[in-house]
Scaffold this motif. Structure first.
Motif, PDB file in Angstrom:
ATOM      1  N   GLY A  56       0.777  -1.226   0.000  1.00  0.00           N
ATOM      2  CA  GLY A  56       0.000   0.000   0.000  1.00  0.00           C
ATOM      3  C   GLY A  56       0.802   1.266   0.000  1.00  0.00           C
ATOM      4  N   HIS A  57       2.109   1.206  -0.314  1.00  0.00           N
ATOM      5  CA  HIS A  57       2.892   2.430  -0.387  1.00  0.00           C
ATOM      6  C   HIS A  57       2.388   3.299  -1.539  1.00  0.00           C
ATOM      7  CE1 HIS A  57       6.609   0.635   1.868  1.00  0.00           C
ATOM      8  NE2 HIS A  57       5.533   0.771   2.637  1.00  0.00           N
ATOM      9  N   PRO A  58       2.242   4.623  -1.380  1.00  0.00           N
ATOM     10  CA  PRO A  58       1.738   5.493  -2.445  1.00  0.00           C
ATOM     11  C   PRO A  58       2.704   5.535  -3.625  1.00  0.00           C
ATOM     12  CG  PRO A  58       1.608   6.584  -0.303  1.00  0.00           C
ATOM     13  CD  PRO A  58       2.429   5.343  -0.111  1.00  0.00           C
ATOM     14  N   PHE A  59       2.127   5.615  -4.864  1.00  0.00           N
ATOM     15  CA  PHE A  59       2.938   5.755  -6.073  1.00  0.00           C
ATOM     16  C   PHE A  59       3.401   7.201  -6.197  1.00  0.00           C
ATOM     17  CE2 PHE A  59       3.304   6.787 -10.590  1.00  0.00           C
ATOM     18  CZ  PHE A  59       4.240   5.841 -10.975  1.00  0.00           C
ATOM     19  N   THR A  60       4.679   7.404  -6.517  1.00  0.00           N
ATOM     20  CA  THR A  60       5.235   8.763  -6.581  1.00  0.00           C
ATOM     21  C   THR A  60       5.835   9.092  -7.939  1.00  0.00           C
ATOM     22  OG1 THR A  60       7.359   7.938  -5.708  1.00  0.00           O
ATOM     23  CG2 THR A  60       5.739   8.776  -4.096  1.00  0.00           C
ATOM     24  N   ASP A 335      -4.959   4.821  -7.649  1.00  0.00           N
ATOM     25  CA  ASP A 335      -6.156   4.884  -6.815  1.00  0.00           C
ATOM     26  C   ASP A 335      -6.091   6.068  -5.861  1.00  0.00           C
ATOM     27  OD1 ASP A 335      -7.165   2.526  -7.998  1.00  0.00           O
ATOM     28  OD2 ASP A 335      -5.895   1.307  -6.677  1.00  0.00           O
ATOM     29  N   ASP A 336      -7.220   6.299  -5.187  1.00  0.00           N
ATOM     30  CA  ASP A 336      -7.311   7.440  -4.272  1.00  0.00           C
ATOM     31  C   ASP A 336      -6.281   7.377  -3.159  1.00  0.00           C
ATOM     32  OD1 ASP A 336      -9.370   8.425  -5.765  1.00  0.00           O
ATOM     33  OD2 ASP A 336     -10.951   7.576  -4.496  1.00  0.00           O
ATOM     34  N   ASP A 337      -5.914   6.164  -2.713  1.00  0.00           N
ATOM     35  CA  ASP A 337      -4.940   6.039  -1.630  1.00  0.00           C
ATOM     36  C   ASP A 337      -3.505   6.060  -2.123  1.00  0.00           C
ATOM     37  OD1 ASP A 337      -4.802   3.647  -2.915  1.00  0.00           O
ATOM     38  OD2 ASP A 337      -5.294   2.394  -1.176  1.00  0.00           O
ATOM     39  N   THR A 341      -3.521   0.207  -9.700  1.00  0.00           N
ATOM     40  CA  THR A 341      -4.247  -0.989 -10.119  1.00  0.00           C
ATOM     41  C   THR A 341      -4.130  -1.114 -11.629  1.00  0.00           C
ATOM     42  OG1 THR A 341      -5.846  -0.710  -8.337  1.00  0.00           O
ATOM     43  CG2 THR A 341      -6.469  -2.168 -10.148  1.00  0.00           C
ATOM     44  N   LYS A 342      -3.734  -2.286 -12.102  1.00  0.00           N
ATOM     45  CA  LYS A 342      -3.620  -2.525 -13.544  1.00  0.00           C
ATOM     46  C   LYS A 342      -5.003  -2.881 -14.080  1.00  0.00           C
ATOM     47  CE  LYS A 342       1.200  -3.820 -13.634  1.00  0.00           C
ATOM     48  NZ  LYS A 342       1.966  -4.462 -12.651  1.00  0.00           N
ATOM     49  N   VAL A 343      -5.465  -2.100 -15.090  1.00  0.00           N
ATOM     50  CA  VAL A 343      -6.819  -2.251 -15.614  1.00  0.00           C
ATOM     51  C   VAL A 343      -6.752  -2.556 -17.112  1.00  0.00           C
ATOM     52  CG1 VAL A 343      -9.046  -1.129 -15.949  1.00  0.00           C
ATOM     53  CG2 VAL A 343      -7.677  -0.599 -13.918  1.00  0.00           C
ATOM     54  N   PRO A 344      -7.351  -3.669 -17.567  1.00  0.00           N
ATOM     55  CA  PRO A 344      -7.394  -3.951 -19.004  1.00  0.00           C
ATOM     56  C   PRO A 344      -8.286  -2.929 -19.728  1.00  0.00           C
ATOM     57  CG  PRO A 344      -7.875  -5.920 -17.711  1.00  0.00           C
ATOM     58  CD  PRO A 344      -7.934  -4.757 -16.769  1.00  0.00           C
ATOM     59  N   ILE A 362     -12.737   2.355 -15.916  1.00  0.00           N
ATOM     60  CA  ILE A 362     -12.016   3.617 -16.100  1.00  0.00           C
ATOM     61  C   ILE A 362     -13.012   4.737 -16.311  1.00  0.00           C
ATOM     62  CG2 ILE A 362      -9.917   2.569 -17.044  1.00  0.00           C
ATOM     63  CD1 ILE A 362     -10.943   3.371 -19.815  1.00  0.00           C
ATOM     64  N   GLU A 363     -12.617   5.944 -15.957  1.00  0.00           N
ATOM     65  CA  GLU A 363     -13.466   7.107 -16.153  1.00  0.00           C
ATOM     66  C   GLU A 363     -12.598   8.345 -16.248  1.00  0.00           C
ATOM     67  OE1 GLU A 363     -14.519   7.950 -11.460  1.00  0.00           O
ATOM     68  OE2 GLU A 363     -16.009   6.974 -12.747  1.00  0.00           O
ATOM     69  N   ALA A 364     -13.168   9.424 -16.798  1.00  0.00           N
ATOM     70  CA  ALA A 364     -12.443  10.677 -16.952  1.00  0.00           C
ATOM     71  C   ALA A 364     -12.030  11.214 -15.591  1.00  0.00           C
ATOM     72  CB  ALA A 364     -13.306  11.696 -17.690  1.00  0.00           C
ATOM     73  N   GLY A 365     -10.825  11.794 -15.551  1.00  0.00           N
ATOM     74  CA  GLY A 365     -10.320  12.381 -14.320  1.00  0.00           C
ATOM     75  C   GLY A 365      -9.391  11.486 -13.550  1.00  0.00           C
ATOM     76  N   GLN A 366      -9.417  10.174 -13.815  1.00  0.00           N
ATOM     77  CA  GLN A 366      -8.485   9.274 -13.134  1.00  0.00           C
ATOM     78  C   GLN A 366      -7.055   9.537 -13.612  1.00  0.00           C
ATOM     79  OE1 GLN A 366     -10.511   5.546 -14.244  1.00  0.00           O
ATOM     80  NE2 GLN A 366     -10.712   5.103 -12.036  1.00  0.00           N
ATOM     81  N   ARG A 367      -6.091   9.279 -12.731  1.00  0.00           N
ATOM     82  CA  ARG A 367      -4.696   9.407 -13.083  1.00  0.00           C
ATOM     83  C   ARG A 367      -4.147   8.046 -13.469  1.00  0.00           C
ATOM     84  NH1 ARG A 367      -3.535  14.558 -13.842  1.00  0.00           N
ATOM     85  NH2 ARG A 367      -1.330  14.006 -13.672  1.00  0.00           N
ATOM     86  N   VAL A 368      -3.287   8.035 -14.484  1.00  0.00           N
ATOM     87  CA  VAL A 368      -2.649   6.795 -14.942  1.00  0.00           C
ATOM     88  C   VAL A 368      -1.137   6.981 -14.937  1.00  0.00           C
ATOM     89  CG1 VAL A 368      -4.581   5.935 -16.312  1.00  0.00           C
ATOM     90  CG2 VAL A 368      -2.922   7.498 -17.345  1.00  0.00           C
TER      91      VAL A 368
END
Length: 373
Positions: A56-60, A335-337, A341-344, A362-368
């Motif tokens: 659960g370490h945050p992605f930087t 994710d918010d935390d 998450t890898k999404v096809p 997936i939806e608009a506004g999400q970060r990848v």
């Protein structure tokens, strides 16, 4: 009495031999110890990576946003920026060339085009080429109206132009001849005037002052004063070769200019880059702001033509895609935390460095995640 030989006791073995055996044994033990330590280190490092990805370490790292909007595809073709309307200016009579304009100069209606035997030829306004002399008693025709209109534009004809050569026409011609130092004959021989739909720019000179020329000899090349881009669209993309299509022209130095397709030719066979014949559709592009190209006499450019368009779709930078399988792509959503998450996803149109994607998660506004390159 027989004598039986036996091995000497251990304490009788020479000391150097005992040292060698001891060193070999120690070396083997050290190798085993180092091997075990290395294996433990690799296992520990792998365990640490696995733990880091799952604890659960945050992605930087670098990310970008999934956006919703229109995605416009483009097709780029090579083109040539050049002055339009190239035409040869030819001598009308046999003789010695006595005057020529300077290359690059601009000739306006009323200007002298050249002189042979010190007899000049003049530029006049009109799209219809002169095919006969202008004389009293000649048959009516649109060329007469064109001459009268040109003389009126120059300030010599004061009546309404028509197709008849009349006394007012003769008077206008004599006034024009007198103003230009020519004999007041009231008539214009064939070749004494050349009609053009606009100003002319002098190009490459074919002859020289003092040279003898005959009727029809090329003296120099002339063009219009505006520049256009000539390009070829490949036959499979022929739907892109449509009149009034708005395009972008990439000029030398990186500046972009807007324009539109103003002429579309018929399919033409040319030599391709690999030496094989290919069929193309010639197009002509006019720039919206010709001033942007004034620094170039002629140049290679790129014409960017809009092609496929997708409206109201989700898209991400192409670099955000990764291959899950040879047939399946995905994106890594932050994710918010802060975890990922890898999404096809299903891919669609690729355009402008972005790619259309769709999927249930997936939806608009999400970060990848977008790997740094």
């Amino acid at each position: 009495m027989s004598i039986v030989e036996t091995d000497p006791p251990a304490e009788d073995v020479p000391r150097p031999a005992r040292r060698r055996r001891l060193f070999v044994a120690l070396a083997v033990l050290m190798a085993l110890a180092l091997s075990a330590a290395g294996a433990f280190w690799v296992y520990s490092a792998q365990a640490a990576v696995t733990d880091e990805n799952s604890n659960g370490h945050p992605f930087t790292g670098t990310t970008d946003e999934i956006t919703r909007g229109d995605l416009q595809g483009n097709t780029s073709v090579a083109g040539t920026l050049k002055f339009s309307g190239s035409r040869p200016i030819q001598a009308a009579a046999d003789g010695i060339v006595t005057a020529l304009p300077e290359p690059g100069s601009v000739l306006t209606p009323g200007s002298r085009l050249y002189a042979v035997n010190d007899v000049p030829s003049f530029l006049m306004s009109g799209a219809l080429p002169a095919w006969r002399a202008f004389t009293n008693g000649m048959d009516d025709g649109p060329d007469v109206r064109q001459l009268e209109q040109s003389l009126r534009d120059l300030g010599y004809f004061t009546e309404e132009p028509d197709d008849r050569f009349r006394w007012a026409t003769t008077q206008a011609i004599m006034s024009w001849q007198e103003a230009n130092g020519q004999p007041r004959t009231g008539e214009i021989p064939l070749g004494a005037v050349v009609f053009s739909g606009g100003d002319l720019r002098v190009g490459e000179i074919s002859s020289g002052v003092g040279e003898r020329v005959g009727p029809g000899a090329d003296l120099y090349n002339a063009t219009h004063t505006t520049q256009v881009v000539e390009a070829n669209v490949k036959l499979p993309d022929q739907q892109l070769a449509a009149l009034d299509t708005a395009v972008t022209v990439r000029l030398p130095g990186g500046e972009n200019a807007t324009g539109k397709v103003t002429a579309v030719g018929t399919p033409t066979e040319i030599d391709g880059a690999n030496g094989q014949k290919q069929t193309v559709i010639p197009i002509v592009v006019s720039l919206d702001d010709p001033v942007q190209a004034v620094a170039f006499q002629q140049a290679s450019v790129t014409v960017v033509i809009p092609s496929e368009k997708r409206e109201d779709v989700l898209s991400v930078p192409v670099g955000a895609l990764f291959a899950i399988t040879p047939e399946q792509f995905g994106v890594e959503v932050v994710d918010d935390d802060g975890t990922t998450t890898k999404v096809p996803v299903t891919t669609g149109l690729f355009a402008g460095g972005r790619v259309e994607i769709s999927g249930g998660d997936i939806e608009a506004g999400q970060r990848v995640v977008v790997p740094e390159r």
